[in-house]
Design a protein around this motif. Structure first.
Motif: not given
Length: 124
Positions: A80-82, A18-32
């Motif tokens: 993602y988590l594959q 399985l592949r899990l996905a995690c999306g962030l809003s409203p900004r990007t994760f660049n420094n996280y």
């Protein structure tokens, strides 16, 4: 308000992927720093894997090393988590979490933002 949305969970058989996905809003994760945790019924939430969105450095729990891979997209807003060779003991609710300081630590307290979780069930 930062929001994390997990997707990709489901019911699979042992040995499947399985592949899990995690999306962030409203900004990007660049420094996280972004982490995946999981919690099985009656057990404490445990660390699975984490990645620095800026450097790509990863940290993976020994219990899943060699089977699970964490990655990020180049746009910096999805992680993602594959999960390969799944086992019944991988059954849990999987949570995505964000550390705005960019860390990849294994402890819950380092992560300020959490998703609602996605169920992964592995049958034998």
């Amino acid at each position: 308000q930062v929001q994390l949305d997990e997707s990709g969970g489901g019911l699979v058989q042992a040995g499947d992927s399985l592949r899990l996905a995690c999306g962030l809003s409203p900004r990007t994760f660049n420094n996280y720093g972004m982490g995946w945790f999981r919690q099985a019924p009656g057990k404490e939430r445990e660390f699975v894997a984490a990645i620095s969105m800026s450097s790509g450095r990863t940290n993976v729990a020994d219990s899943v090393k060699g089977r699970f891979t964490i990655s990020r997209d180049n746009a910096g807003n999805t992680v993602y988590l594959q999960m390969n060779s799944l086992k019944p003991e991988d059954t849990a609710v999987y949570y995505c979490a964000a550390d705005r300081h960019g860390g990849t630590g294994i402890y819950n307290r380092f992560y300020e933002y959490w998703g609602q979780g996605t169920q992964v069930t592995v049958s034998s």
